[in-house]
Scaffold this motif. Structure first.
Motif, PDB file in Angstrom:
ATOM      1  N   TYR A  29      -9.903  -4.403 -14.061  1.00  0.00           N
ATOM      2  CA  TYR A  29     -10.551  -4.019 -12.806  1.00  0.00           C
ATOM      3  C   TYR A  29     -11.827  -4.815 -12.612  1.00  0.00           C
ATOM      4  CZ  TYR A  29     -14.011  -1.310 -15.494  1.00  0.00           C
ATOM      5  OH  TYR A  29     -15.018  -0.933 -16.352  1.00  0.00           O
ATOM      6  N   ASN A  39      -4.230 -12.268  -5.287  1.00  0.00           N
ATOM      7  CA  ASN A  39      -5.065 -11.495  -4.361  1.00  0.00           C
ATOM      8  C   ASN A  39      -4.860 -12.042  -2.948  1.00  0.00           C
ATOM      9  OD1 ASN A  39      -7.035 -10.250  -2.844  1.00  0.00           O
ATOM     10  ND2 ASN A  39      -8.697 -10.633  -4.276  1.00  0.00           N
ATOM     11  N   SER A  68      -4.665  -1.475  -7.472  1.00  0.00           N
ATOM     12  CA  SER A  68      -5.007  -1.034  -6.115  1.00  0.00           C
ATOM     13  C   SER A  68      -4.591  -2.058  -5.072  1.00  0.00           C
ATOM     14  CB  SER A  68      -6.515  -0.795  -6.003  1.00  0.00           C
ATOM     15  OG  SER A  68      -7.227  -2.026  -6.063  1.00  0.00           O
ATOM     16  N   ASN A  69      -3.900  -3.123  -5.508  1.00  0.00           N
ATOM     17  CA  ASN A  69      -3.553  -4.246  -4.627  1.00  0.00           C
ATOM     18  C   ASN A  69      -4.798  -4.847  -3.979  1.00  0.00           C
ATOM     19  OD1 ASN A  69      -0.599  -4.094  -4.909  1.00  0.00           O
ATOM     20  ND2 ASN A  69      -0.828  -2.125  -3.859  1.00  0.00           N
ATOM     21  N   TYR A  70      -5.922  -4.788  -4.701  1.00  0.00           N
ATOM     22  CA  TYR A  70      -7.211  -5.324  -4.251  1.00  0.00           C
ATOM     23  C   TYR A  70      -7.661  -4.685  -2.936  1.00  0.00           C
ATOM     24  CZ  TYR A  70      -6.323  -8.968  -7.736  1.00  0.00           C
ATOM     25  OH  TYR A  70      -6.069  -9.647  -8.905  1.00  0.00           O
ATOM     26  N   SER A  71      -7.211  -3.478  -2.680  1.00  0.00           N
ATOM     27  CA  SER A  71      -7.450  -2.828  -1.394  1.00  0.00           C
ATOM     28  C   SER A  71      -8.874  -2.295  -1.279  1.00  0.00           C
ATOM     29  CB  SER A  71      -6.465  -1.668  -1.212  1.00  0.00           C
ATOM     30  OG  SER A  71      -6.803  -0.887  -0.087  1.00  0.00           O
ATOM     31  N   SER A  72      -9.402  -2.337  -0.050  1.00  0.00           N
ATOM     32  CA  SER A  72     -10.688  -1.706   0.245  1.00  0.00           C
ATOM     33  C   SER A  72     -10.471  -0.430   1.053  1.00  0.00           C
ATOM     34  CB  SER A  72     -11.608  -2.672   0.996  1.00  0.00           C
ATOM     35  OG  SER A  72     -10.994  -3.132   2.189  1.00  0.00           O
ATOM     36  N   ARG A  79       0.834  -1.202   0.000  1.00  0.00           N
ATOM     37  CA  ARG A  79       0.000   0.000   0.000  1.00  0.00           C
ATOM     38  C   ARG A  79       0.868   1.250   0.000  1.00  0.00           C
ATOM     39  NH1 ARG A  79      -3.421   0.975   5.354  1.00  0.00           N
ATOM     40  NH2 ARG A  79      -4.366  -0.996   4.695  1.00  0.00           N
ATOM     41  N   TYR A  98     -16.440  -1.013  -4.172  1.00  0.00           N
ATOM     42  CA  TYR A  98     -15.069  -0.583  -4.450  1.00  0.00           C
ATOM     43  C   TYR A  98     -14.679  -0.981  -5.872  1.00  0.00           C
ATOM     44  CZ  TYR A  98     -14.730  -0.199   0.648  1.00  0.00           C
ATOM     45  OH  TYR A  98     -14.941   0.135   1.965  1.00  0.00           O
ATOM     46  N   VAL A 106     -11.459  -2.487  -7.747  1.00  0.00           N
ATOM     47  CA  VAL A 106     -10.246  -3.181  -7.318  1.00  0.00           C
ATOM     48  C   VAL A 106      -9.549  -3.844  -8.499  1.00  0.00           C
ATOM     49  CG1 VAL A 106     -11.139  -3.621  -4.996  1.00  0.00           C
ATOM     50  CG2 VAL A 106     -11.481  -5.332  -6.793  1.00  0.00           C
ATOM     51  N   TYR A 133     -10.583   3.887  -2.841  1.00  0.00           N
ATOM     52  CA  TYR A 133     -11.170   3.075  -3.907  1.00  0.00           C
ATOM     53  C   TYR A 133     -12.658   2.805  -3.676  1.00  0.00           C
ATOM     54  CZ  TYR A 133      -6.198   2.459  -4.596  1.00  0.00           C
ATOM     55  OH  TYR A 133      -4.861   2.697  -4.779  1.00  0.00           O
ATOM     56  N   ARG A 134     -13.254   3.477  -2.699  1.00  0.00           N
ATOM     57  CA  ARG A 134     -14.680   3.295  -2.411  1.00  0.00           C
ATOM     58  C   ARG A 134     -15.520   4.208  -3.297  1.00  0.00           C
ATOM     59  NH1 ARG A 134     -14.751   3.766   3.046  1.00  0.00           N
ATOM     60  NH2 ARG A 134     -15.171   5.999   2.983  1.00  0.00           N
TER      61      ARG A 134
END
Length: 429
Positions: free
Chosen positions: A375, A220, A343-347, A39, A337, A339, A351-352
């Motif tokens: 995506y 992931n 975005s490194n699958y980040s929540s 991140r 989100y 992803v 990314y919301r």
């Protein structure tokens, strides 16, 4: 007088006791700025890439012995030159600190400055492009395993800039993987099962305690499945074929868009608006959980920094404000989100998506560098924090996915987990 002295001694003793109790919390606060995930920690840090040199599509993994090196690059939209430093930390198979001294896993220096940088050229968005390689003349690896790269400012690890996971493998165990339909009849059309076997090239006293295997889908980390014990052991082979284990939701093919050219819209882009920065409006997407499966080629979540005109993508690619939109009624109990590996699958909040009631859509604007992107949309329950495996993308057994298998070994009495095996297998191709 004596009573006052005794009172002072008591007070000092009390204060010392309180300080000793608070010291661990203080130290944790000082060293807790980094999380053990990939991140960024600052708004201006963008387009972090960690990959074997010359292999943009590959996992950030290199062999312990061999010529391979990792290339780590990132942009700083603040421009100018910052005094960035980096270090790496060895982690357990679960991505927790190993607790080793740097001398146990590194040769040379334990930290160094990032000295390779270039300024953007011919772009509306000014930025400075930084690069470092691992291993290098100042820092080399002694052992295999999970590693976390930490970049920070002014040599102060309490000023985090970015962190990124990567792997160093000391290949000693062969791994063979197979993708098949789930044996659970109710999920046969929605899940994919991974069976695998290990062929150790060394003596292992107790495979049930000494070996750990982690499976990931499309790199992931948030859907990873860990295996602690083999289902069956036979001479020279460990079998992980438990019918009730290693089922993944297959998901759906990734959506994609192309912003290599920001003068005219390409695949997935509805329109390009001039401005500073440019603005790319993607076609409004629809949920796919109630649609039939459609076989569309994708890159399993990856993104590629490229330019349509063959310019240097590292310093001559511009940044574009990309607008995503998903048409669906408001989901009061869920957050949505955007992803992918970008975005490194980040929540994380960045990314919301936001719901726009007058249009009946969720939207999100992201500042992205020119390139090709995969995506998906991800719905997460606000109460439980768990992702919805079906809405809005659906889940189909036919979906093409890339699965990774990581094998870790801790010797009896050992102090660390070493990555001793790695393999990939693709489904639906």
């Amino acid at each position: 007088m004596k009573g006052q002295q005794e009172g002072s001694v008591v007070n000092v003793g009390y204060l010392l006791a309180v300080l000793l109790l608070l010291l661990p919390c203080f130290l944790k606060a000082q060293t807790g700025a980094f999380v053990y995930e990939s991140r960024t920690y600052r708004f201006g840090i963008r387009t972090v890439k960690c990959m074997p040199e010359g292999q943009e599509a590959a996992l950030p993994l290199i062999p312990l012995a061999g010529p391979g090196r990792l290339s780590i690059t990132f942009d700083d939209l603040d421009g100018g030159v910052k005094n960035y430093w980096y270090t790496v930390e060895h982690c357990t198979w679960e991505w927790k600190p190993s607790g080793l001294s740097a001398i146990d896993y590194l040769e040379g220096l334990s930290e160094d400055r990032v000295t390779d940088y270039r300024y953007a050229s011919g772009t509306l968005q000014k930025y400075t492009h930084y690069k470092l390689t691992l291993p290098n003349s100042q820092l080399r690896f002694r052992i295999g395993g999970n590693y976390l790269l930490k970049v920070y400012e002014d040599g102060d690890r309490n000023k985090p800039v970015l962190s990124h996971r990567f792997y160093v493998v000391n290949q000693q165990i062969g791994i063979s993987m197979q993708v098949m339909a789930s044996p659970q009849v109710a999920y046969r059309d929605q899940k994919q099962k991974i069976d695998f076997s290990l062929s150790p090239g060394m003596a292992i006293q107790n495979p049930s305690t000494d070996i750990k295997v982690v499976l990931t889908q499309n790199n992931n980390p948030f859907t990873a499945i860990s295996n602690r014990k083999p289902f069956f052991i036979k001479p020279g082979q460990l079998l992980y074929t438990d019918p009730a284990a290693n089922d993944f939701w297959a998901g759906n093919e990734f959506r994609k868009f192309d912003i290599r050219n920001i003068r005219a819209p390409l695949s997935g882009v509805k329109q390009i608006d001039n401005g500073t920065p440019f603005r790319a409006v993607l076609f409004t997407d629809q949920p796919r959980d109630r649609q039939e499966y459609s076989n569309q080629a994708d890159e399993d979540g990856r993104f590629f920094i490229q330019h349509a005109d063959g310019r240097d993508p590292q310093t001559e690619n511009d940044y574009t404000q990309v607008q995503f939109s998903l048409q669906t009624p408001l989901k009061a109990s869920q957050d949505l989100y955007v992803v992918g590996l970008f975005s490194n699958y980040s929540s994380q909040a960045a990314y919301r998506m936001t719901y726009v009631p007058e249009r009946g859509v969720y939207t999100l604007d992201l500042l992205l560098k020119q390139g090709l992107y995969n995506y998906k949309y991800l719905a997460i329950d606000r109460q439980t924090g768990k992702p919805d495996p079906l809405f809005p993308e659906g889940s189909f057994f036919q979906t093409g996915n890339t699965y990774q298998g990581f094998v870790y070994y801790r010797r009896p009495g050992g102090r660390w987990d070493e990555l001793v095996g790695f393999a990939e297998v693709r489904s639906g191709r």
